[in-house]
Write an enzyme that holds these catalytic residues in place. Structure first.
Site, PDB file in Angstrom:
ATOM      1  N   PRO A 132      16.037 -26.860 -13.703  1.00  0.00           N
ATOM      2  CG  PRO A 132      14.195 -25.688 -14.552  1.00  0.00           C
ATOM      3  CD  PRO A 132      14.943 -26.981 -14.690  1.00  0.00           C
ATOM      4  N   GLY A 135      20.724 -29.009 -10.434  1.00  0.00           N
ATOM      5  CA  GLY A 135      22.000 -28.735 -11.071  1.00  0.00           C
ATOM      6  C   GLY A 135      23.042 -29.667 -10.488  1.00  0.00           C
ATOM      7  CD1 TRP A 162      21.588 -24.583 -15.395  1.00  0.00           C
ATOM      8  CD2 TRP A 162      21.817 -22.635 -16.476  1.00  0.00           C
ATOM      9  NE1 TRP A 162      21.122 -23.597 -14.563  1.00  0.00           N
ATOM     10  CE2 TRP A 162      21.250 -22.382 -15.201  1.00  0.00           C
ATOM     11  CE3 TRP A 162      22.043 -21.559 -17.332  1.00  0.00           C
ATOM     12  CZ2 TRP A 162      20.915 -21.103 -14.767  1.00  0.00           C
ATOM     13  CZ3 TRP A 162      21.701 -20.279 -16.895  1.00  0.00           C
ATOM     14  CH2 TRP A 162      21.161 -20.068 -15.634  1.00  0.00           C
ATOM     15  NE  ARG A 267      33.329 -33.442 -12.490  1.00  0.00           N
ATOM     16  CZ  ARG A 267      32.679 -34.135 -11.572  1.00  0.00           C
ATOM     17  NH1 ARG A 267      33.265 -35.184 -11.006  1.00  0.00           N
ATOM     18  NH2 ARG A 267      31.458 -33.806 -11.219  1.00  0.00           N
ATOM     19  CD  GLU A 388      31.426 -30.344 -18.782  1.00  0.00           C
ATOM     20  OE1 GLU A 388      31.901 -31.472 -18.575  1.00  0.00           O
ATOM     21  OE2 GLU A 388      31.614 -29.697 -19.820  1.00  0.00           O
ATOM     22  CB  THR A 390      29.944 -25.765  -8.377  1.00  0.00           C
ATOM     23  OG1 THR A 390      29.693 -26.694  -7.303  1.00  0.00           O
ATOM     24  CG2 THR A 390      28.635 -25.430  -9.080  1.00  0.00           C
ATOM     25  CB  SER A 391      34.908 -24.632  -7.123  1.00  0.00           C
ATOM     26  OG  SER A 391      35.554 -24.178  -8.300  1.00  0.00           O
TER      27      SER A 391
END
Length: 408
Positions: A132, A135, A162, A267, A388, A390-391
């Site tokens: 939580p 991430g 998640w 990735r 996996e 974020t941008s």
């Protein structure tokens, strides 16, 4: 060492066509139903197991393809069918990669088969890293693993979030803190065997997209696992922690982080998933533009539509090239000196969002309804820029790699 090539060999083409047929005949017709139900599509997973797609042998064959193109090719075709169902089929792979990246040969041989089960009794696995409050910021992880030397057991406490297949998995792979003073370098990965007391499912998330894939919290309350469930073993962990302490004191070279090793390996595969979703939406939009008439002619006759489709196809092909390059580099042992793995995931995921949005626009009002699949594809595409890494995290990795500077 395999040379980089854009031409699939005959065996690869045969596998690609087989997967495409399964995606077209089994996955795609069921996509809308399972999206609406927001449940794990067990019958589809079982069908995939019966034909050999959901199996350790299949993924091993693709993983060890000397060209590196087996996994991205498979991901693209399955996700062309439907992202939610495909993620239910391949989600176990992230946990398997976690074991492959960090485990011993004995652990790989023991646990990966239990992640899949067999065609008569399919199982799934879960990789549990995010929390939580942790991430993208893995250094903030709070789940703790404490070693009970008298019993040779590790005691795990914390909450993961998640987690694909979290709580319904036969095997959970959990990343936990073993040395808080080392930050992200003080993490290790653990196998939680089936039926272990103290592990339970928390909240199951109702999601914007990929709704056929189960995503939930995993609660760990005094979960005790045997010492042999520490991936890599305690001797290797102690050596790694000692090096991390020495390097932290001297400001030296980084030490590999357990969760990051898994994400680095996966990735390009995520990029391939995004390519599959983008390609699916592009094909729907192209067919629609060629048959939909306005003002007495197909809408593709208008440059505004035709140019969009040209840009969509160009971006998809460029994304696939980046994914294939990164996959080939990883397989042949070439280092990601310019963060090529992150580049592939970044560009492909952004492409999926853009292309699916353009597809909705080309279909107009129809694209906004659930009568056409681009609405679902657009919702599904949003996840690729988030999970996996974020941008924004991918850009950070790329920028740090290129500059050698600790960019924040």
């Amino acid at each position: 060492m395999a040379e980089f090539t854009l031409e699939l060999n005959d065996d690869q083409k045969q596998v690609r066509d087989w997967l495409h047929g399964f995606a077209a005949d089994v996955i795609r017709p069921a996509a809308s139903e399972w999206d609406e139900r927001e449940e794990t599509p067990w019958p589809i997973i079982q069908e995939a197991a019966k034909v050999g797609i959901y199996s350790l042998d299949f993924y091993a064959q693709q993983f060890f393809d000397p060209t590196g193109l087996g996994i991205p090719m498979a991901m693209e075709e399955l996700f062309w069918g439907d992202a939610g169902i495909a993620l239910s089929i391949v989600g176990t792979g992230l946990a398997a990669v976690g074991v492959l990246a960090n485990g011993t040969e004995e652990q790989i041989g023991t646990w990966i088969p239990q992640m899949y089960g067999d065609a008569d009794d399919v199982k799934v696995a879960a990789f549990c890293s995010s929390e939580p409050d942790a991430g993208s910021d893995v250094a903030s992880m709070r789940t703790r693993a404490v070693y009970d030397q008298a019993k040779d057991e590790w005691v795990l406490n914390g909450t993961k979030t998640w987690a694909t297949n979290g709580g319904i998995a036969n095997v959970h792979v959990v990343v936990a803190v073993v040395d808080p003073e080392l930050g992200s370098k003080g993490h290790a990965s653990f196998i939680v065997p089936p039926g272990t007391p103290g592990l339970s499912q928390g909240q199951k998330f109702k999601k914007h997209g990929i709704r056929a894939s189960h995503t939930a919290e995993v609660v760990l309350d005094d979960v005790r696992v045997p010492g042999h469930c520490l991936l890599g073993g305690k001797e290797k962990l102690d050596q790694r922690l000692a090096r991390a302490r020495e390097r932290a004191a001297s400001g030296g070279e980084r030490v590999k982080n357990a969760a990051m090793a898994t994400f680095e390996a996966s990735r390009p595969a995520v990029g391939a998933m995004a390519v599959g979703t983008a390609r699916a939406a592009y094909e729907v939009a192209l067919d629609y533009a060629k048959t939909r008439t306005q003002f007495g002619r197909p809408i593709i006759d208008n440059q505004g539509i035709a140019f969009q489709l040209a840009d969509m196809r160009t971006r998809i092909d460029a994304a696939r090239l980046l994914v294939w390059r990164a996959s080939w580099m990883a397989t042949t042992g070439k280092p990601f000196e310019s963060a090529e793995g992150s580049m592939s995931k970044l560009y492909a995921s952004e492409t999926a969002k853009e292309v699916t949005a353009q597809a909705v626009q080309i279909l107009g009002g129809n694209g906004f309804t659930r009568e056409y699949p681009v609405e679902r594809m657009h919702r599904d595409a949003a996840i690729y820029t988030i999970f996996e890494g974020t941008s924004e995290i991918q850009r950070l990795v790329i920028a740090r790699t290129l500059s050698g500077m600790p960019i924040r």
